[in-house]
Design a protein around this motif. Structure first.
Motif, PDB file in Angstrom:
ATOM      1  N   SER A 134       0.619 -11.665 -27.801  1.00  0.00           N
ATOM      2  CA  SER A 134      -0.129 -12.316 -28.873  1.00  0.00           C
ATOM      3  C   SER A 134      -1.611 -12.309 -28.547  1.00  0.00           C
ATOM      4  N   GLU A 135      -2.425 -12.205 -29.600  1.00  0.00           N
ATOM      5  CA  GLU A 135      -3.879 -12.129 -29.459  1.00  0.00           C
ATOM      6  C   GLU A 135      -4.536 -13.183 -30.344  1.00  0.00           C
ATOM      7  N   ASP A 136      -5.535 -13.857 -29.806  1.00  0.00           N
ATOM      8  CA  ASP A 136      -6.296 -14.850 -30.565  1.00  0.00           C
ATOM      9  C   ASP A 136      -7.780 -14.586 -30.329  1.00  0.00           C
ATOM     10  N   GLN A 137      -8.462 -14.129 -31.377  1.00  0.00           N
ATOM     11  CA  GLN A 137      -9.871 -13.774 -31.247  1.00  0.00           C
ATOM     12  C   GLN A 137     -10.736 -15.008 -31.014  1.00  0.00           C
ATOM     13  N   VAL A 138     -11.692 -14.883 -30.113  1.00  0.00           N
ATOM     14  CA  VAL A 138     -12.638 -15.957 -29.819  1.00  0.00           C
ATOM     15  C   VAL A 138     -13.773 -15.935 -30.856  1.00  0.00           C
ATOM     16  N   LEU A 139     -14.230 -17.107 -31.270  1.00  0.00           N
ATOM     17  CA  LEU A 139     -15.346 -17.246 -32.208  1.00  0.00           C
ATOM     18  C   LEU A 139     -15.070 -16.498 -33.514  1.00  0.00           C
ATOM     19  N   TYR A 140     -15.914 -15.516 -33.885  1.00  0.00           N
ATOM     20  CA  TYR A 140     -15.728 -14.820 -35.154  1.00  0.00           C
ATOM     21  C   TYR A 140     -16.428 -13.465 -35.127  1.00  0.00           C
ATOM     22  N   ARG A 141     -16.094 -12.641 -36.107  1.00  0.00           N
ATOM     23  CA  ARG A 141     -16.749 -11.351 -36.302  1.00  0.00           C
ATOM     24  C   ARG A 141     -17.181 -11.254 -37.759  1.00  0.00           C
ATOM     25  N   ASP A 142     -17.972 -10.237 -38.079  1.00  0.00           N
ATOM     26  CA  ASP A 142     -18.456 -10.051 -39.446  1.00  0.00           C
ATOM     27  C   ASP A 142     -17.474  -9.237 -40.272  1.00  0.00           C
ATOM     28  N   GLN A 143     -17.335  -9.640 -41.528  1.00  0.00           N
ATOM     29  CA  GLN A 143     -16.540  -8.852 -42.470  1.00  0.00           C
ATOM     30  C   GLN A 143     -17.343  -8.668 -43.758  1.00  0.00           C
ATOM     31  N   PRO A 144     -17.454  -7.436 -44.255  1.00  0.00           N
ATOM     32  CA  PRO A 144     -18.247  -7.196 -45.467  1.00  0.00           C
ATOM     33  C   PRO A 144     -17.668  -7.912 -46.683  1.00  0.00           C
ATOM     34  N   ILE A 145     -18.573  -8.406 -47.534  1.00  0.00           N
ATOM     35  CA  ILE A 145     -18.197  -8.952 -48.835  1.00  0.00           C
ATOM     36  C   ILE A 145     -19.124  -8.333 -49.878  1.00  0.00           C
ATOM     37  N   PHE A 150     -22.110 -10.536 -45.661  1.00  0.00           N
ATOM     38  CA  PHE A 150     -20.981 -10.595 -44.736  1.00  0.00           C
ATOM     39  C   PHE A 150     -20.485 -12.036 -44.650  1.00  0.00           C
ATOM     40  N   LYS A 151     -19.254 -12.190 -44.177  1.00  0.00           N
ATOM     41  CA  LYS A 151     -18.733 -13.527 -43.906  1.00  0.00           C
ATOM     42  C   LYS A 151     -18.098 -13.536 -42.518  1.00  0.00           C
ATOM     43  N   PRO A 152     -18.074 -14.710 -41.858  1.00  0.00           N
ATOM     44  CA  PRO A 152     -17.445 -14.798 -40.535  1.00  0.00           C
ATOM     45  C   PRO A 152     -15.930 -14.935 -40.652  1.00  0.00           C
ATOM     46  N   VAL A 153     -15.217 -14.115 -39.902  1.00  0.00           N
ATOM     47  CA  VAL A 153     -13.755 -14.165 -39.893  1.00  0.00           C
ATOM     48  C   VAL A 153     -13.256 -14.056 -38.456  1.00  0.00           C
ATOM     49  N   ALA A 154     -12.009 -14.455 -38.262  1.00  0.00           N
ATOM     50  CA  ALA A 154     -11.345 -14.293 -36.968  1.00  0.00           C
ATOM     51  C   ALA A 154      -9.902 -13.870 -37.218  1.00  0.00           C
ATOM     52  N   VAL A 179     -13.904 -18.437 -41.173  1.00  0.00           N
ATOM     53  CA  VAL A 179     -14.386 -19.332 -40.124  1.00  0.00           C
ATOM     54  C   VAL A 179     -15.640 -20.070 -40.587  1.00  0.00           C
ATOM     55  N   ASP A 180     -15.651 -21.378 -40.387  1.00  0.00           N
ATOM     56  CA  ASP A 180     -16.861 -22.173 -40.575  1.00  0.00           C
ATOM     57  C   ASP A 180     -17.677 -22.022 -39.295  1.00  0.00           C
ATOM     58  N   SER A 181     -18.799 -21.320 -39.370  1.00  0.00           N
ATOM     59  CA  SER A 181     -19.550 -20.980 -38.160  1.00  0.00           C
ATOM     60  C   SER A 181     -20.206 -22.191 -37.495  1.00  0.00           C
ATOM     61  N   LYS A 182     -20.278 -23.323 -38.199  1.00  0.00           N
ATOM     62  CA  LYS A 182     -20.869 -24.526 -37.601  1.00  0.00           C
ATOM     63  C   LYS A 182     -19.831 -25.341 -36.832  1.00  0.00           C
ATOM     64  N   THR A 183     -18.644 -25.455 -37.384  1.00  0.00           N
ATOM     65  CA  THR A 183     -17.597 -26.256 -36.738  1.00  0.00           C
ATOM     66  C   THR A 183     -16.562 -25.394 -36.019  1.00  0.00           C
ATOM     67  N   MET A 184     -16.549 -24.094 -36.303  1.00  0.00           N
ATOM     68  CA  MET A 184     -15.570 -23.132 -35.785  1.00  0.00           C
ATOM     69  C   MET A 184     -14.158 -23.396 -36.310  1.00  0.00           C
ATOM     70  N   ARG A 185     -14.053 -24.179 -37.358  1.00  0.00           N
ATOM     71  CA  ARG A 185     -12.747 -24.399 -37.968  1.00  0.00           C
ATOM     72  C   ARG A 185     -12.321 -23.169 -38.757  1.00  0.00           C
TER      73      ARG A 185
END
Length: 201
Positions: A134-145, A150-154, A179-185
């Motif tokens: 299993s893999e769980d990405q740390v923080l977030y990456r960019d995804q085009p919209i 772009f928006k942050p996703v994980a 991903v909410d980039s301020k709270t990381m939720r």
């Protein structure tokens, strides 16, 4: 750990696989992606406490803006390129479990979505001759919209390695989160991706 290393040494290390083109939708159909690749696993190295394995990917991935008629209207982003990733795992004395990371090493091109991205790897097990992790990405990456933004996703995902008809199969099944980039939720994303299945030729 030994049985996992033995499986990788016998069935994965030194193998090259191919992924047929997959098509997926983003932003509720406003964008469409097409992805195919060639994957090579190599450079297995191990010690008494852990191991590492390189994953070399030659990918062809393009994301298109879709018109109202459902046809591709404009190329939004071209993520095609050559990338090197690495699995690094070690056995934990506290739990006897294998954990570690999957990280980006280097890539060609200017648009590298995975640059500086690291994921945690856990729940590594060999079940009925299928290696699962299993893999769980740390923080977030960019995804085009839309509109050039772009928006942050994980991603959270499961990897599976198995041999079928004397050919190595590798499956990647990932779930996307906004991903909410301020709270990381994280919240469930409307973007969904089909399982990626790569097969040795």
């Amino acid at each position: 750990m030994k049985e996992v290393i033995n499986f990788i040494e016998a069935n994965v290390d030194g193998k090259t696989l191919f992924t047929k083109e997959l098509v997926y939708e983003l932003e509720n159909g406003a964008l469409q992606g097409a992805y195919s690749d060639q994957i090579s696993f190599s450079n297995l190295k191990y010690s008494q406490s852990g191991f590492q394995l390189d994953m070399f990917i030659v990918s062809n991935e393009k994301i298109w803006l879709m018109g109202k008629d459902g046809e591709r209207e404009k190329l939004r982003k071209d993520f095609s390129g050559v990338s090197l990733f690495r699995f690094e795992l070690a056995k934990r004395k506290s739990t006897n479990s294998l954990t570690g990371c999957f990280r980006f090493i280097s890539a060609s091109g200017k648009n590298v979505a995975a640059e500086a991205i690291v994921s945690g790897i856990y729940d590594v097990r060999l079940e009925n001759d299928v290696l699962k992790l299993s893999e769980d990405q740390v923080l977030y990456r960019d995804q085009p919209i839309q509109e050039g933004n772009f928006k942050p996703v994980a991603f959270q995902s499961e990897h599976r390695f198995y041999v079928k008809a004397n050919k190595l199969h590798y499956e990647y099944n990932g779930k996307c989160f906004d991903v909410d980039s301020k709270t990381m939720r994280r919240n469930d994303s409307s973007d969904t991706f089909p399982p990626f299945i790569s097969i040795e030729k």
